[in-house]
Scaffold this motif. Structure first.
Motif, short mmCIF file in Angstrom:
data_model
loop_
_atom_site.label_atom_id
_atom_site.label_comp_id
_atom_site.label_asym_id
_atom_site.label_seq_id
_atom_site.Cartn_x
_atom_site.Cartn_y
_atom_site.Cartn_z
N VAL A 1 24.73 7.18 12.17
CA VAL A 1 26.37 7.68 12.16
C VAL A 1 27.01 7.42 12.48
CG1 VAL A 1 27.59 8.46 10.06
CG2 VAL A 1 25.66 8.71 9.58
N PRO A 2 27.75 5.96 12.27
CA PRO A 2 28.48 5.72 13.54
C PRO A 2 29.95 7.01 13.71
CG PRO A 2 27.28 3.77 12.77
CD PRO A 2 27.42 4.59 11.59
N VAL A 3 30.36 7.34 14.79
CA VAL A 3 31.03 7.75 14.65
C VAL A 3 32.25 7.06 15.78
CG1 VAL A 3 32.36 10.42 15.70
CG2 VAL A 3 29.63 9.83 14.28
N LYS A 4 33.60 6.57 15.15
CA LYS A 4 34.71 6.05 16.08
C LYS A 4 35.00 7.41 17.51
CE LYS A 4 39.16 3.84 16.64
NZ LYS A 4 40.02 3.36 15.38
N GLY A 5 34.62 6.37 18.76
CA GLY A 5 35.14 7.43 20.17
C GLY A 5 34.33 7.78 20.48
N ALA B 1 25.68 4.09 7.23
CA ALA B 1 24.75 4.46 8.88
C ALA B 1 23.95 3.02 9.15
CB ALA B 1 22.82 5.20 8.17
N VAL B 2 23.50 2.98 10.41
CA VAL B 2 22.64 1.82 10.61
C VAL B 2 21.19 2.41 11.09
CG1 VAL B 2 23.09 0.16 12.71
CG2 VAL B 2 25.16 1.17 11.64
N GLN B 3 20.79 1.00 10.95
CA GLN B 3 19.32 1.01 11.64
C GLN B 3 18.69 -0.12 11.81
OE1 GLN B 3 16.37 1.86 8.43
NE2 GLN B 3 14.60 1.73 9.60
N ARG B 4 18.38 -0.46 13.13
CA ARG B 4 17.62 -1.66 13.89
C ARG B 4 16.64 -1.26 13.68
NH1 ARG B 4 21.16 -3.78 17.81
NH2 ARG B 4 23.22 -4.21 17.83
N VAL B 5 16.05 -2.87 13.45
CA VAL B 5 14.25 -2.86 13.34
C VAL B 5 14.07 -4.37 14.10
CG1 VAL B 5 14.36 -1.10 10.88
CG2 VAL B 5 14.83 -4.14 10.89
N PRO B 6 12.87 -4.39 14.12
CA PRO B 6 11.79 -5.61 14.80
C PRO B 6 12.87 -6.90 14.03
CG PRO B 6 10.75 -4.29 14.64
CD PRO B 6 11.78 -3.57 13.34
N GLY B 7 13.56 -8.29 14.89
CA GLY B 7 13.54 -9.28 14.57
C GLY B 7 12.51 -9.73 13.07
#
Length: 502
Positions: free
Chosen positions: A82-86, A105-111
């Protein structure tokens, strides 16, 4: 690419199933009880890394109770935060969703990921309700996410070109803003030919020297130039280096085909622009032809060619020098001969004849090449003597040198690679003159002896300032020689002499 998102509740399950097939990327939430979380997602491509970036939205179904996400499972199993500003992002697992609220919430997966799924186990504290819900997103409808390239592979690069056949010029430029990758280089060559007609016909023979250059690294554009024969010609802009050049275009022989830039097929079609070939010229090419090149040693190299466009027969050339040189050479059709060298002593006016007649542009007289090194003059002086030396570089002609000091003068012939020195007794004369009439050069040296000659110059008098006068020769590029043992400085000038004191 941002994918459409859809929050599906139980009454809309059937409609949602239909939309999955239409959109290609839909997040699904399947509530397991009255208390539940709804999960949706959108995705984008990070061109810097080549990863898919999925943004999951988890919503709390209860407007009067918070829910704690006790367990989070992702497939692919990469981190979900979950991104938190600052501040640094925090894990989605353990997060508390406020009453009736949601969390992103952010998830990065292979392209190249085809689909992704997120499962959460949530617990509502007030009444102890629990629920496990999941959502998914279909990425198969999107093209694979790849990082933005930093260079282009030499085998995939595209180009654009210009071409002016009658002038023998062309340019080639790499398309786009990216350079070729690594040490990759792509060669291009411009070549001109003798031709029998202004339309394509054979045989053809290369004229002059093809111009070849490459694109690679920081060099993204090149200009090519070739000499065009003053007769029927063909000019080709081809894909590749000089090793691709066909020296003779003959009936049934090799052709450039799609190697010509602007061709309909590969590789020529990888460059956009006009057709990279030209046939033209307004007169027939002379069958016998000759060219000349002066050498520094006074000899002349004679090149003889028979391009074979008028006749299939060999041509009998006769090369004559004004001073008695003669040589006959038979040159086959379509061939050239560069073996004839007229020595300096036999040169004078040179003629190239066929059947007793001088061929077109077949007369020549030796001219000193501009890059031939000039003789060097050095001096050495003391209270008794004034010595002047002329050194003639190797590879040139003998040079006549006249040394003048006061009322005395001497003449020497300096052979190539040799030196000649003349020594005069020191007198009241303040300078000496060295003349090279063969080169139309004069050099003036100021007499400045080493040491103390009794407080005065030669003869016991104080030497005066150097005098500069008009020279008989013409202005020329010169040579300056400072002899450490002497301390006399020379300046060579054509048509005017300039003197300096050391």
């Amino acid at each position: 690419m941002i994918r459409p998102k859809l929050s599906l509740r139980r009454p809309l399950a059937i409609l949602g199933a239909a939309l999955i097939g239409l959109t290609g990327a839909v997040a699904v939430a399947g509530p397991a009880s009255a208390h539940h979380t709804t999960i949706t997602a959108v995705a984008d491509c990070d061109r810097l890394t080549g990863e898919r970036v999925i943004t999951w939205k988890v919503e709390n179904s209860e407007r009067n109770k918070e829910v704690t996400l006790k367990k989070v499972t992702a497939d692919p199993s990469t981190e979900v935060t979950v991104p938190v500003k600052g501040s640094k992002a925090v894990p989605l697992q353990g997060s508390v969703i406020p009453k009736g609220g949601s969390v992103l919430a952010v998830q990065r997966v292979p392209g190249d990921t085809k689909s992704a799924k997120l499962t959460v186990f949530g617990k509502w504290k007030q009444n102890g309700q629990e629920a496990t819900n999941d959502g998914s997103i279909n990425l198969a409808a999107d093209s694979s996410c790849a990082p933005t390239p930093k260079c282009v592979d030499v085998n995939k690069a595209k180009y654009s070109h210009t071409f002016d056949g009658p002038k023998g010029t062309a340019t080639v430029k790499l398309d786009g803003d990216l350079p070729l990758c690594g040490e990759g280089k792509q060669w291009f060559t411009l070549v001109s030919y003798f031709a029998p007609r202004p339309q394509f016909a054979t045989p053809q023979y290369v004229y002059g020297t093809p111009d070849s250059n490459w694109i690679g690294g920081t060099q993204t554009e090149i200009t090519l130039n070739v000499e065009i024969p003053d007769c029927h010609t063909q000019v080709d802009l081809i894909w590749g280096g000089k090793d691709e050049v066909i020296d003779e275009l003959v009936e049934g022989g090799k052709r450039y085909d799609n190697k010509k830039l602007g061709s309909p097929g590969a590789p020529g079609n990888r460059s956009k622009g006009p057709q990279g070939w030209y046939n033209g010229g307004n007169k027939s090419c002379t069958t016998p032809a000759s060219t000349f090149a002066s050498n520094c040693d006074g000899s002349v190299a004679v090149s003889l060619s028979n391009d074979g466009k008028i006749s299939k027969y060999a041509v009998e050339f006769e090369v004559k020098g004004e001073n008695g040189f003669t040589k006959k050479v038979s040159v086959p059709a379509g061939k050239a001969d560069t073996s004839v060298v007229v020595p300096a002593a036999d040169a004078g006016k040179i003629e190239v004849l066929v059947d007793g007649k001088v061929v077109e542009n077949g007369t020549y007289k030796w001219e000193r090449p501009e890059d031939c090194p000039l003789p060097v003059v050095t001096t050495k002086a003391d209270c008794k003597d004034f010595a002047l030396t002329v050194t003639n570089p190797e590879g040139g002609l003998p040079v006549k040198a006249t040394f003048t000091y006061g009322d005395k003068n001497e003449t020497r012939t300096v052979a190539a690679g040799k030196s000649e020195t003349v020594t005069f007794k020191a007198s009241k004369a303040e300078s000496a003159l060295v003349s090279l009439p063969d080169l139309d050069l004069e050099m003036e040296a100021v007499y400045t002896p080493e040491g103390n000659c009794g407080g005065g110059g030669a003869g016991g008098e104080e030497p005066g300032l150097p005098v500069t006068g008009a020279a008989a020769g013409g202005i020329a590029a010169g040579a300056i020689a400072l002899l450490i043992a002497g301390a006399v400085l020379f300046v060579i000038a054509r048509r005017r002499r300039v003197t300096f004191t050391a």
